[in-house]
Design a protein around this motif. Structure first.
Motif, PDB file in Angstrom:
ATOM      1  N   MET A 104     -22.196   3.880  -0.002  1.00  0.00           N
ATOM      2  CA  MET A 104     -20.788   4.055   0.370  1.00  0.00           C
ATOM      3  C   MET A 104     -20.269   2.774   0.993  1.00  0.00           C
ATOM      4  O   MET A 104     -20.991   2.090   1.731  1.00  0.00           O
ATOM      5  N   VAL A 105     -19.008   2.438   0.698  1.00  0.00           N
ATOM      6  CA  VAL A 105     -18.402   1.230   1.230  1.00  0.00           C
ATOM      7  C   VAL A 105     -17.049   1.579   1.839  1.00  0.00           C
ATOM      8  O   VAL A 105     -16.321   2.449   1.343  1.00  0.00           O
ATOM      9  N   LEU A 106     -16.723   0.924   2.943  1.00  0.00           N
ATOM     10  CA  LEU A 106     -15.427   1.084   3.595  1.00  0.00           C
ATOM     11  C   LEU A 106     -14.503  -0.033   3.115  1.00  0.00           C
ATOM     12  O   LEU A 106     -14.842  -1.210   3.246  1.00  0.00           O
ATOM     13  N   VAL A 107     -13.353   0.333   2.571  1.00  0.00           N
ATOM     14  CA  VAL A 107     -12.370  -0.648   2.110  1.00  0.00           C
ATOM     15  C   VAL A 107     -11.027  -0.268   2.721  1.00  0.00           C
ATOM     16  O   VAL A 107     -10.385   0.699   2.288  1.00  0.00           O
ATOM     17  N   ASP A 108     -10.607  -0.986   3.725  1.00  0.00           N
ATOM     18  CA  ASP A 108      -9.365  -0.689   4.429  1.00  0.00           C
ATOM     19  C   ASP A 108      -8.154  -1.201   3.638  1.00  0.00           C
ATOM     20  O   ASP A 108      -8.284  -2.085   2.788  1.00  0.00           O
ATOM     21  N   GLU A 109      -6.971  -0.642   3.919  1.00  0.00           N
ATOM     22  CA  GLU A 109      -5.688  -1.102   3.375  1.00  0.00           C
ATOM     23  C   GLU A 109      -5.722  -1.180   1.846  1.00  0.00           C
ATOM     24  O   GLU A 109      -5.710  -2.248   1.242  1.00  0.00           O
ATOM     25  N   LEU A 110      -5.708  -0.028   1.217  1.00  0.00           N
ATOM     26  CA  LEU A 110      -5.822   0.075  -0.241  1.00  0.00           C
ATOM     27  C   LEU A 110      -4.691  -0.651  -0.957  1.00  0.00           C
ATOM     28  O   LEU A 110      -4.876  -1.154  -2.066  1.00  0.00           O
ATOM     29  N   ALA A 111      -3.499  -0.725  -0.356  1.00  0.00           N
ATOM     30  CA  ALA A 111      -2.340  -1.318  -1.038  1.00  0.00           C
ATOM     31  C   ALA A 111      -2.282  -2.838  -0.902  1.00  0.00           C
ATOM     32  O   ALA A 111      -1.333  -3.455  -1.398  1.00  0.00           O
ATOM     33  N   HIS A 112      -3.259  -3.441  -0.282  1.00  0.00           N
ATOM     34  CA  HIS A 112      -3.231  -4.882  -0.014  1.00  0.00           C
ATOM     35  C   HIS A 112      -3.168  -5.697  -1.314  1.00  0.00           C
ATOM     36  O   HIS A 112      -3.777  -5.343  -2.329  1.00  0.00           O
ATOM     37  N   THR A 113      -2.420  -6.792  -1.275  1.00  0.00           N
ATOM     38  CA  THR A 113      -2.348  -7.733  -2.398  1.00  0.00           C
ATOM     39  C   THR A 113      -3.311  -8.882  -2.152  1.00  0.00           C
ATOM     40  O   THR A 113      -3.228  -9.544  -1.106  1.00  0.00           O
ATOM     41  N   ASN A 114      -4.206  -9.131  -3.083  1.00  0.00           N
ATOM     42  CA  ASN A 114      -5.180 -10.199  -2.912  1.00  0.00           C
ATOM     43  C   ASN A 114      -4.507 -11.570  -3.025  1.00  0.00           C
ATOM     44  O   ASN A 114      -3.465 -11.723  -3.667  1.00  0.00           O
ATOM     45  N   VAL A 115      -5.143 -12.547  -2.417  1.00  0.00           N
ATOM     46  CA  VAL A 115      -4.652 -13.931  -2.499  1.00  0.00           C
ATOM     47  C   VAL A 115      -4.709 -14.379  -3.958  1.00  0.00           C
ATOM     48  O   VAL A 115      -5.725 -14.172  -4.636  1.00  0.00           O
ATOM     49  N   PRO A 116      -3.626 -14.952  -4.482  1.00  0.00           N
ATOM     50  CA  PRO A 116      -3.651 -15.400  -5.890  1.00  0.00           C
ATOM     51  C   PRO A 116      -4.824 -16.342  -6.151  1.00  0.00           C
ATOM     52  O   PRO A 116      -5.076 -17.288  -5.401  1.00  0.00           O
ATOM     53  N   GLY A 117      -5.560 -16.040  -7.215  1.00  0.00           N
ATOM     54  CA  GLY A 117      -6.718 -16.861  -7.581  1.00  0.00           C
ATOM     55  C   GLY A 117      -7.955 -16.556  -6.794  1.00  0.00           C
ATOM     56  O   GLY A 117      -8.992 -17.194  -6.979  1.00  0.00           O
ATOM     57  N   GLY A 118      -7.892 -15.554  -5.905  1.00  0.00           N
ATOM     58  CA  GLY A 118      -9.044 -15.279  -5.050  1.00  0.00           C
ATOM     59  C   GLY A 118     -10.002 -14.255  -5.611  1.00  0.00           C
ATOM     60  O   GLY A 118     -11.034 -13.994  -5.009  1.00  0.00           O
ATOM     61  N   GLY A 119      -9.702 -13.637  -6.723  1.00  0.00           N
ATOM     62  CA  GLY A 119     -10.587 -12.617  -7.250  1.00  0.00           C
ATOM     63  C   GLY A 119     -10.209 -12.244  -8.668  1.00  0.00           C
ATOM     64  O   GLY A 119      -9.340 -12.855  -9.297  1.00  0.00           O
ATOM     65  N   HIS A 146       3.371   3.176   0.946  1.00  0.00           N
ATOM     66  CA  HIS A 146       2.814   2.338  -0.116  1.00  0.00           C
ATOM     67  C   HIS A 146       2.588   3.104  -1.420  1.00  0.00           C
ATOM     68  O   HIS A 146       2.133   2.509  -2.398  1.00  0.00           O
ATOM     69  N   LEU A 147       2.895   4.395  -1.446  1.00  0.00           N
ATOM     70  CA  LEU A 147       2.825   5.145  -2.697  1.00  0.00           C
ATOM     71  C   LEU A 147       3.986   4.721  -3.589  1.00  0.00           C
ATOM     72  O   LEU A 147       5.135   4.655  -3.151  1.00  0.00           O
ATOM     73  N   GLU A 148       3.699   4.460  -4.848  1.00  0.00           N
ATOM     74  CA  GLU A 148       4.712   3.910  -5.754  1.00  0.00           C
ATOM     75  C   GLU A 148       5.940   4.809  -5.851  1.00  0.00           C
ATOM     76  O   GLU A 148       7.071   4.336  -5.847  1.00  0.00           O
ATOM     77  N   SER A 149       5.739   6.128  -5.924  1.00  0.00           N
ATOM     78  CA  SER A 149       6.869   7.040  -6.113  1.00  0.00           C
ATOM     79  C   SER A 149       7.743   7.160  -4.883  1.00  0.00           C
ATOM     80  O   SER A 149       8.879   7.632  -4.983  1.00  0.00           O
ATOM     81  N   LEU A 150       7.248   6.758  -3.711  1.00  0.00           N
ATOM     82  CA  LEU A 150       8.007   6.928  -2.472  1.00  0.00           C
ATOM     83  C   LEU A 150       8.509   5.617  -1.892  1.00  0.00           C
ATOM     84  O   LEU A 150       9.183   5.625  -0.863  1.00  0.00           O
TER      85      LEU A 150
END
Length: 859
Positions: A104-119, A146-150
């Protein structure tokens, strides 16, 4: 609150082992700071204690000490550093995580935008997809905004655009969604205590995103979204397990509408049934025939009933089905309805005896677990026994039909007599049948029966042996003649019905198009009444259509003809005392029914125009009256008080009969000076307010710092009493220069601070702080008095309003009104809100100064 969905992963055929997709758990919150990350860490410790291999892939603690302490004891995966535009950023190391392969892994802030070119992916939720595909369970956090519909709804509520979103479909696929909830006041207290944001961001956050109304709305959005997810899970479970029985998880009441006059009674009864239980839901449904030709349906009544349903908080549905009882029960079953409300039949007893049981009895037999309520109403048992005899054919065809029914068979007989011997009896009978069908198309079923009788007699007399006599010696001939009569009547009736239905369909289509055109003209028209009148004239092909406030020639009733010059005019009551006057052709009854709808729209538009005109006329009078009353009250008391004090002091000094001490002689001029200064400030406020209202205030906007203006504003205040509250100042030097007129800003600050001092107890300070946010500087003057009720805050900014909570006798009540007026003149805003812990905070917001400073202007 949690929603759990189980995914079964069975073995697949083939030599390669199949990796079970990882399970996803989402902690959903209404706003930042509700405790999602803390709950995620608590879940990690719980699973680790059970022996699971848990890794913290990315956890954002935001320098919150309680959250950082909770992270201790967990394995933390090192983050991957990325350079972007000269800065160093740390992101989730997806490659290292997949190589480590924890359970199991903890990944906080699901809506986060990664740094361009970082992954590999631009969004973190796409990284989570890869992790789940690798068979690793993921626990993550997400805010409802952060839900797209809202995202657009949240932007309208908070004014903050949401640039980082997650598709709803991805979140809905989660195995568990748990709502982390906290009341708005609790969240604001947590914010005020510094447990969410650093101190420099607290004031701005409380005044903007974390306002109580915003938090309440966000909380409701989260609860509603999750409730929808619960309904989806329940529906999916019922479908997968083939469960057709009603599960009374909540009270759902379906009311069946026919478009009849009893609809409103049924709706109100169903609403009362739904309101008896918490969370009850009202659904109204109208079953429309697939051919759209159901008789007795009033679309105007359905529109009014739909509006009533929506006013009562229910939803309206329209379902197509030829078998009304089956379609109604199927809809109720699909909606998991618990109760069904129908009206008792409008058919009379004799009709029910002849035609059998009605829809209500059939629905009761099919309803199974759904409770059915048969509601009586005033129209029960008062329907027509026979169909309406209104004509569907013009008079000319009603006359031509019977004539053709006699003439055409005679002409055919003459023609066949000349051809005697060339055709047999069967062929001759078929030709007569064709004539009967043709007559049915011309004049309807009555004409067809006349033609059938005439044809039968002629066929028997001229073509069936013995010829020339009305006798039937051959049994086959008798049978053929009877069959001919039956077929002729049946075909004629079918042709007549088809003709009537086609005419009804054409009329229904024309009426629908007319109503659609009417609605479009209302929506697009800038002037509603002229547009409606012109649309009415065009639709009905009239010469003129006028609107009269009174009925000409004392016309009574809803519709009648009156004399108008050389001809006559049709007068139709439009409601609200207005009448439509139509001049031109004579309208048939079918068009007058549509005309009544047009008239109703015109009447509603007239009523709206009258109300708007009355409100526009009354409002200035009310405002002037309020201003006049307040001004007289203020002049009679507030201006007289300092004037009387100064006059008393000066008169005392000039009285020769009184021997004052040196101390008294020094105090009396000082008292007179204080009274005159107060009077001068009151007069200046009155003059400034009048200049503001007249638009004659001169501004000189330039870059201004609070450090140069606030001290002068504090110096202009009356001396504070020894037991009065102190004034604290913070963070003035940390904010940029703002665009303002320095003397006017000084007046605004002096009024606001003076108002706060007047309403703050002596043992509590008045605090003046400043912060900058999104190109604006916010100055907050916070007192710790009893405050002002939320409903009265806007009234506090009106002239001559004194809503103070300690002293309601000092001043004219112009301070806050003048402060807001001067602030808005400088392109700023002034609002009031609660002080955390009690009291009132005035929030002054002005734009940050631009380069170069703005030039002087005139309002």
């Amino acid at each position: 609150m949690s929603v759990t969905t189980t995914h079964d992963a069975g073995p697949a055929a083939g030599a390669w082992p199949v990796v079970r997709p990882g399970r996803l758990k989402v902690f959903l919150g209404a706003a930042p700071g509700v405790g999602k990350t803390y709950r995620m860490l608590d879940e990690a410790h719980r699973r680790a204690a059970r022996g699971a291999d848990v890794v913290a892939g990315f956890v954002e603690c935001h320098r919150r000490r309680h959250t950082e302490a909770k992270l201790a004891g967990l394995e933390v995966l090192p983050l991957a550093g990325h350079d972007y535009r000269g800065g160093q950023y740390a992101e989730l190391d997806l490659a290292a995580l997949l190589a480590r392969r924890p359970q199991m892994v903890l990944v906080d802030e699901l809506a986060h935008t990664n740094v361009p070119g970082g992954g590999l992916h631009p969004k973190r939720w796409q990284d989570v997809e890869d992790i789940l595909d690798a068979g690793i369970d993921v626990v993550t956090t997400l805010n409802v905004q952060h839900l797209e519909s809202l995202s657009d709804v949240v932007e309208k509520i908070t004014g903050v655009p949401q640039r980082e979103t997650v598709p709803d479909e991805f979140v809905r696929r989660a195995d568990e969604i748990e709502l982390v909830d906290i009341p708005p006041e609790g969240l604001r207290r947590r914010m005020a205590h510094g447990n969410i944001y650093p101190p420099e961001r607290i004031d701005a956050s409380l005044a903007n995103y974390f306002r109580p109304g915003n938090l309440i709305a966000l909380r409701e959005l989260a609860l509603r979204w999750l409730a929808g997810r619960v309904d989806e899970s329940l529906h999916k479970y019922r479908v997968e397990h083939g469960i057709g029985d009603v599960w009374e998880t909540r009270e759902r009441v379906v009311v069946a509408l026919t478009g009849g006059p009893e609809g409103e009674t049924l709706i109100r009864r169903a609403a009362r049934i739904a309101g008896r239980s918490a969370g009850g839901e009202l659904l109204a449904v109208h079953i429309a025939r697939s051919d759209g030709l159901a008789a007795g349906v009033s679309h105007a009544a359905l529109a009014a009933q739909r509006a009533l349903v929506e006013d009562l908080g229910g939803s309206y549905h329209s379902v197509v089905g030829d078998e009304v009882h089956t379609a109604l029960v199927d809809f109720a079953m699909a909606e998991n309805a618990t109760q069904l409300v129908l009206g008792t039949s409008r058919r009379r007893r004799l009709e029910r005896f002849l035609t059998g049981r009605g829809i209500g009895d059939t629905v009761v037999a099919l309803s199974e677990d759904i409770d059915v309520h048969m509601v009586t109403h005033e129209r029960a048992g008062h329907g027509r026994l026979l169909p309406s005899r209104r004509r569907t054919l013009p008079t000319s065809r009603l006359i031509a039909g019977p004539v053709a029914g006699v003439v055409l068979p005679v002409l055919l007989t003459l023609a066949l007599d000349r051809m005697r011997g060339t055709l047999n009896l069967t062929s001759e009978a078929l030709l007569f049948l064709v004539v009967v069908v043709a007559v049915a198309c011309i004049g309807g079923v009555v004409s067809a029966l006349v033609a059938a009788l005439t044809a039968a007699l002629l066929l028997n007399y001229w073509f069936m042996p013995p010829i020339g006599e009305f006798t039937m010696s051959d049994p086959d001939s008798v049978l053929a003649l009877l069959v001919f009569a039956v077929v002729a009547a049946t075909v004629a009736a079918a042709a007549d019905r088809s003709l009537r239905l086609s005419r009804r369909a054409a009329r229904a289509t024309a009426e629908a198009e007319t109503m659609s055109s009417l609605a479009g003209s209302i929506v697009r028209g800038d002037q509603t009444i002229p547009a409606l009148l012109e649309r009415t004239r065009e639709t009905f092909g009239m010469d003129t259509v006028d609107l009269a406030p009174d009925a000409p020639d004392a016309a009574a009733g809803s519709e009648r003809h009156v004399s108008a010059g050389s001809g006559s005019a049709l007068v139709v009551a439009a409601g609200s005392g207005a009448f439509l006057i139509l001049r031109g052709r004579t309208l048939p009854s079918s068009e007058r029914r549509v005309l009544a709808t047009f008239a109703a729209h015109v009447g509603a538009a007239v009523e709206r125009a009258r109300l708007a005109e009355a409100a526009a006329e009354v409002e200035p009078i009310k405002a002037a009256d309020r201003l006049r009353t307040a001004l007289l009250r203020a002049v009679s008391h507030d201006l007289r008080t300092p004037l009387a004090g100064a006059l008393a002091a000066i008169t005392s000094l000039r009285t020769p009969d009184v021997d004052f001490s040196e101390e008294d002689r020094a105090e009396l001029p000082e008292s007179a000076e204080l009274s005159l200064n107060r009077l001068n400030r009151l007069v200046e406020n009155l003059l400034d307010l009048s200049r503001l209202q007249a638009g004659a205030l001169t501004l000189e906007l330039r870059a201004t710092t609070l450090e140069e203006v606030l001290p002068a504003a504090l110096d202009s205040l009356e001396p504070l009493p020894a037991d009065g509250p102190g004034i604290g100042v913070q963070n003035l030097e940390t904010v940029p220069a703002l665009q303002a007129d320095p003397p006017l800003l000084e007046r605004v600050l002096a009024n606001l601070v003076g108002n706060a001092v007047r309403h703050t107890p002596g043992d509590r300070p008045v605090l003046v702080t400043a912060s900058d946010l999104a190109g604006r500087v916010e100055v907050r003057i916070a007192d710790q008095g009893p405050g002002i009720a939320a409903d009265d805050r806007e009234r506090a900014f009106e002239p001559f309003q004194r809503l103070g909570d300690r002293d309601n006798t000092a001043g004219l009540g112009l301070g806050l009104a003048l402060a807001r007026g001067l602030t808005e003149a400088m392109n700023g805003t002034l609002t009031a809100e609660d002080t955390p812990g009690g009291g009132l905070t005035m929030v002054l917001s002005l734009p940050v100064a631009a380069d170069p400073p703005a030039a002087a202007g005139r309002l």
